[in-house]
Design an enzyme around this catalytic site. Structure first.
Site, short mmCIF file in Angstrom:
data_model
loop_
_atom_site.label_atom_id
_atom_site.label_comp_id
_atom_site.label_asym_id
_atom_site.label_seq_id
_atom_site.Cartn_x
_atom_site.Cartn_y
_atom_site.Cartn_z
N ASP A 1 -0.22 -4.56 -3.63
CA ASP A 1 -1.64 -3.93 -3.76
C ASP A 1 -1.68 -2.44 -3.75
O ASP A 1 -2.27 -1.49 -3.01
CB ASP A 1 -2.59 -4.37 -2.61
CG ASP A 1 -3.96 -4.53 -3.11
OD1 ASP A 1 -4.24 -5.44 -4.04
OD2 ASP A 1 -4.64 -3.96 -2.55
N HIS B 1 -6.82 -6.34 0.41
CA HIS B 1 -5.87 -5.47 0.32
C HIS B 1 -4.73 -5.81 1.26
O HIS B 1 -3.53 -5.66 0.83
CB HIS B 1 -6.35 -4.14 0.70
CG HIS B 1 -5.38 -3.08 0.66
ND1 HIS B 1 -4.54 -2.57 -0.47
CD2 HIS B 1 -4.98 -2.22 1.55
CE1 HIS B 1 -3.79 -1.73 0.02
NE2 HIS B 1 -3.98 -1.24 1.29
N SER C 1 0.84 -1.17 0.09
CA SER C 1 0.09 0.35 -0.17
C SER C 1 0.92 1.53 0.01
O SER C 1 1.59 1.49 -0.90
CB SER C 1 -1.02 0.00 1.13
OG SER C 1 -2.26 0.65 1.05
N LEU C 2 0.78 2.04 0.99
CA LEU C 2 1.66 3.18 1.29
C LEU C 2 3.20 2.68 0.86
O LEU C 2 3.82 3.41 0.07
CB LEU C 2 1.47 3.88 2.63
CG LEU C 2 2.56 4.83 3.07
CD1 LEU C 2 2.50 6.07 2.24
CD2 LEU C 2 2.55 5.05 4.68
#
Length: 287
Positions: free
Chosen positions: A140, A269, A116-117
């Protein structure tokens, strides 16, 4: 590696590494000091967590990789036991932190895997510092995540910044918020992501101001940097992801058709906390 020294520039003091207990180390003397866990031997891989998380979400993946790699899991700035400056949550700030830690440990090159981040920061580190970051694994996230998804993320993350009565309430909240992550992942998030601020009052370690700023930073897609990463990248997506839509995934694949693209059935996610064996095996491919 503790105590390794690297000069970061003529106008700065040396950045060192110190133990802070609980198996963690921390840089000392950087503009923003970063906490991390390092273990294993072999080629280096840096692991970057997602928004409001911490280094411990990668623990099962690190368990599987430490026999063949030097595994460095960071608390990214604004999270965990790393510094939480009032400002400085742009993509390039996070990418620079990777190099700061590598310098402090005396490591010339590393692969970077991020969720993610952390995935966004992995490709930015590879784009900005290709001589240091030799491979990127992006879990993701893509530059094409829609604005409406970021709006929803902003609201969802903000809802987590409240007080809890203790670890049991924290774990119940996390299990409800992340229904597919493994039970051990719930415990790790509770153990490493919160602190007792008064008797019977617990709060997240992550900074709410930092989360607001870094989510706003997602609105800069860094699509050119994504396209310009000179090394092959690997990408993972859960087929039930609420962050990376099929359209965002397809657009990213069109930009970099030569990369490895893996869609994971039955995952959403939070793939590293749902299927750590699979994620570790994919990271091992780049080592």
């Amino acid at each position: 590696m503790a105590g390794a020294v690297s000069e970061t520039g003529p106008a700065t003091s040396p950045v060192t590494v110190e133990s802070i207990g609980d198996g963690l180390s921390r840089t000392r003397g950087a503009d923003v000091d970063i906490a991390f866990r390092v273990r294993g031997e072999g080629p280096a891989v840096v692991l970057l967590h997602g928004t409001s998380a911490n280094h411990a979400v990668w623990e099962p993946v690190g368990d599987l990789l430490e026999g063949r790699a030097t595994v460095i899991a960071l608390d990214q700035r604004g999270h965990g036991r790393s510094d939480k400056p009032a400002t400085g949550y742009r993509g390039d700030d996070f990418a620079s932190d990777v190099v700061t830690v590598l310098d402090a440990l005396g490591i010339e090159q590393a692969a970077v895997a991020g969720h993610s981040l952390g995935g966004r920061n992995a490709w930015l580190a590879a784009a900005r510092h290709p001589e240091r970051v030799t491979r990127a694994v992006v879990v993701d996230y893509t530059p094409f995540v829609e604005p409406a998804v970021l709006d929803e993320l902003d609201v969802r993350v903000a809802m987590g910044f409240r007080r809890f009565t203790g670890p049991a309430e924290i774990e119940a909240y996390l299990a409800d918020r992340y229904p597919r992550i493994l039970p051990g992942a719930v415990s790790r998030r509770a153990r490493w992501g919160y602190r007792e601020v008064a008797e019977g009052a617990w709060e997240p370690l992550a900074s709410p101001e930092a989360m607001t700023q870094l989510i706003e930073g997602f609105r800069t897609p860094f699509a050119e940097e994504f396209q310009d990463v000179p090394h092959p990248m690997m990408h993972l997506r859960g087929d039930a992801s609420k962050i990376v839509s099929e359209s965002a995934w397809r657009s990213a694949r069109e930009v970099r058709p030569g990369d490895r693209w893996v869609e994971i059935e039955g995952a959403d996610h939070y793939i590293p906390e749902e299927l750590p064996d699979l994620v570790a095996a994919e990271i091992a491919r780049v080592l």
